[in-house]
Write a protein that holds these residues in place. Sequence first.
Motif, PDB file in Angstrom:
ATOM      1  N   ILE A 213      10.598   2.131 -38.297  1.00  0.00           N
ATOM      2  CA  ILE A 213      10.380   1.678 -36.970  1.00  0.00           C
ATOM      3  C   ILE A 213      10.532   0.074 -37.126  1.00  0.00           C
ATOM      4  O   ILE A 213       9.888  -0.373 -37.980  1.00  0.00           O
ATOM      5  N   ASP A 214      11.027  -0.499 -36.017  1.00  0.00           N
ATOM      6  CA  ASP A 214      11.324  -2.000 -35.897  1.00  0.00           C
ATOM      7  C   ASP A 214      11.114  -2.437 -34.572  1.00  0.00           C
ATOM      8  O   ASP A 214      11.061  -1.668 -33.535  1.00  0.00           O
ATOM      9  N   VAL A 215      10.961  -3.720 -34.240  1.00  0.00           N
ATOM     10  CA  VAL A 215      10.745  -4.285 -32.918  1.00  0.00           C
ATOM     11  C   VAL A 215      12.136  -4.864 -32.455  1.00  0.00           C
ATOM     12  O   VAL A 215      12.709  -5.607 -33.277  1.00  0.00           O
ATOM     13  N   ILE A 216      12.489  -4.543 -31.104  1.00  0.00           N
ATOM     14  CA  ILE A 216      13.563  -4.990 -30.467  1.00  0.00           C
ATOM     15  C   ILE A 216      12.935  -6.303 -29.895  1.00  0.00           C
ATOM     16  O   ILE A 216      13.839  -7.578 -29.856  1.00  0.00           O
ATOM     17  N   GLU A 217      12.024  -6.160 -28.911  1.00  0.00           N
ATOM     18  CA  GLU A 217      11.386  -7.168 -28.298  1.00  0.00           C
ATOM     19  C   GLU A 217      10.186  -7.019 -27.601  1.00  0.00           C
ATOM     20  O   GLU A 217       9.758  -5.780 -27.439  1.00  0.00           O
ATOM     21  N   HIS A 218       9.156  -7.872 -27.656  1.00  0.00           N
ATOM     22  CA  HIS A 218       8.134  -7.772 -26.926  1.00  0.00           C
ATOM     23  C   HIS A 218       8.092  -8.269 -25.400  1.00  0.00           C
ATOM     24  O   HIS A 218       8.599  -9.227 -25.182  1.00  0.00           O
ATOM     25  N   ARG A 219       7.361  -7.442 -24.732  1.00  0.00           N
ATOM     26  CA  ARG A 219       7.545  -7.787 -23.287  1.00  0.00           C
ATOM     27  C   ARG A 219       5.969  -8.031 -22.649  1.00  0.00           C
ATOM     28  O   ARG A 219       5.423  -7.838 -23.396  1.00  0.00           O
ATOM     29  N   ALA A 220       6.145  -8.294 -21.282  1.00  0.00           N
ATOM     30  CA  ALA A 220       4.734  -8.776 -21.062  1.00  0.00           C
ATOM     31  C   ALA A 220       3.633  -7.780 -21.054  1.00  0.00           C
ATOM     32  O   ALA A 220       2.541  -8.036 -21.835  1.00  0.00           O
ATOM     33  N   ASP A 221       3.917  -6.532 -21.077  1.00  0.00           N
ATOM     34  CA  ASP A 221       2.635  -5.425 -21.107  1.00  0.00           C
ATOM     35  C   ASP A 221       3.110  -4.328 -22.225  1.00  0.00           C
ATOM     36  O   ASP A 221       2.337  -3.427 -22.084  1.00  0.00           O
ATOM     37  N   CYS A 222       4.134  -4.380 -22.864  1.00  0.00           N
ATOM     38  CA  CYS A 222       4.550  -3.565 -23.913  1.00  0.00           C
ATOM     39  C   CYS A 222       5.648  -3.955 -24.873  1.00  0.00           C
ATOM     40  O   CYS A 222       5.979  -5.150 -24.628  1.00  0.00           O
ATOM     41  N   THR A 223       5.918  -3.249 -25.612  1.00  0.00           N
ATOM     42  CA  THR A 223       6.955  -3.642 -26.722  1.00  0.00           C
ATOM     43  C   THR A 223       8.150  -2.323 -26.690  1.00  0.00           C
ATOM     44  O   THR A 223       7.735  -1.509 -26.428  1.00  0.00           O
ATOM     45  N   LEU A 224       9.360  -3.034 -26.768  1.00  0.00           N
ATOM     46  CA  LEU A 224      10.638  -2.089 -27.048  1.00  0.00           C
ATOM     47  C   LEU A 224      10.860  -2.177 -28.294  1.00  0.00           C
ATOM     48  O   LEU A 224      11.136  -3.047 -29.159  1.00  0.00           O
ATOM     49  N   TYR A 225      10.649  -0.650 -28.980  1.00  0.00           N
ATOM     50  CA  TYR A 225      10.813  -0.497 -30.344  1.00  0.00           C
ATOM     51  C   TYR A 225      12.249   0.181 -30.294  1.00  0.00           C
ATOM     52  O   TYR A 225      12.972   0.839 -29.603  1.00  0.00           O
TER      53      TYR A 225
END
Length: 295
Positions: A213-225
Motif C-alpha cells: 500500500i502506498d500513497v499517490i496523493e492526499h486530497r481535500a477529503d480523502c486519499t488516493l492510494y
Amino acid sequence: MPGAPLPMRDGVAPSYLWLPEGQWPDMLTFLVARYPDVTEASWRDRMARREVVDGDGNALTPHSAYRRGMRIFYYRELDAETPIPFEEEVLFMDEHLVIVDKPHFLPMIPTGRFLHETLLVRLKKKLGEQDLTPIHRLDRETAGVVIFSRRQDSRGAYQSMFQKRVIEKEYEALAPRLHGREFPFTYRSRMVDGDKFFIMKEEAGEPNSETLIDVIEHRADCTLYRLHPHTGRKHQLRLHLSSLGIPIINDAFYPVALPCKQDDVSQPLKLLARRIAFNDPLTGERREFRSLRNL
C-alpha cells in the motif's frame, strides 16, 4: 463453447448440464423441478424452438426420457434485463489476447440477473468470437484493465502467469486518510469466507493475503492510494483497506454489507485496476496496459 451442438446466439454461448442421479418421468418434469425460476411454459416454448438438445444436437421434447449421465444444452434466458449505461473499451488486440478497460457496475460473466449486460457477452457480440474467455476476474463493482483469451491453445500459458504470480497488478483506490503509518508498507492477513456467502473476513492464523500500500496523493477529503496485491484473494483490496479503518469510498460490502442497491449506478466503488504488466509467455516481449479511467 467448442463442440457445442447449439451455436452462440446474440453473444450468448449455450449452457449445459450433466443429468444427475434421480428418477423423473420425463425431461420437462426434471427441468421444472431443477430450475424453479423458469416456468413450465418457458421450457415448452424453448423445446418447441428446438433449443433444448442432447450432446448430439437432437432436440428434446417435454416427453423425452430422462437418462442419468446424459448432457443437455440450452440457452439461458432472462425476461428483463436493465441496461448498464457504461461502455467498455478495447485497449489492445492481437492473435491471442484482448485487453479491455471495464467500466464500474458491469459484471464479467453471466450470473444471476445479468446475461447480456456482462462484459463477456458484450465482447462476444462486438467481436463475434465464441471462444473468448476471461483470463482473470474483476468484481462487478471494480473498473479497469482485464485480459481475455481469444484462443484455447494458448490460454493456459497466460492463465499460468496468475497462478505463478509473475504478473504485475496495480490498483488505485480512494479512501479516508490513514494516519500513523509510514508508506509504502505491506499489509498481510488470513482471509476466509465470511458469514454471508458473498463476503470475506479475516481470522487469526498464517497470512494468505498480501498487499503493498502506498500513497499517490492526499486530497481535500480523502486519499488516493496505489495498491499492489501480491496475492489474488476475493475482495482482498476491499477487505484490507476496511480492516485498516479506511474502507474504500462507496464500498457496499465492507466494513458492513449494505442492502442490495439493485440497478442504482449512482455511487461507483472507488477502486480501479490501473495497470497490468507481464512478460509475454509466448514471445518474451514486455507487455504493459493501463486503464484510461480516473477516480
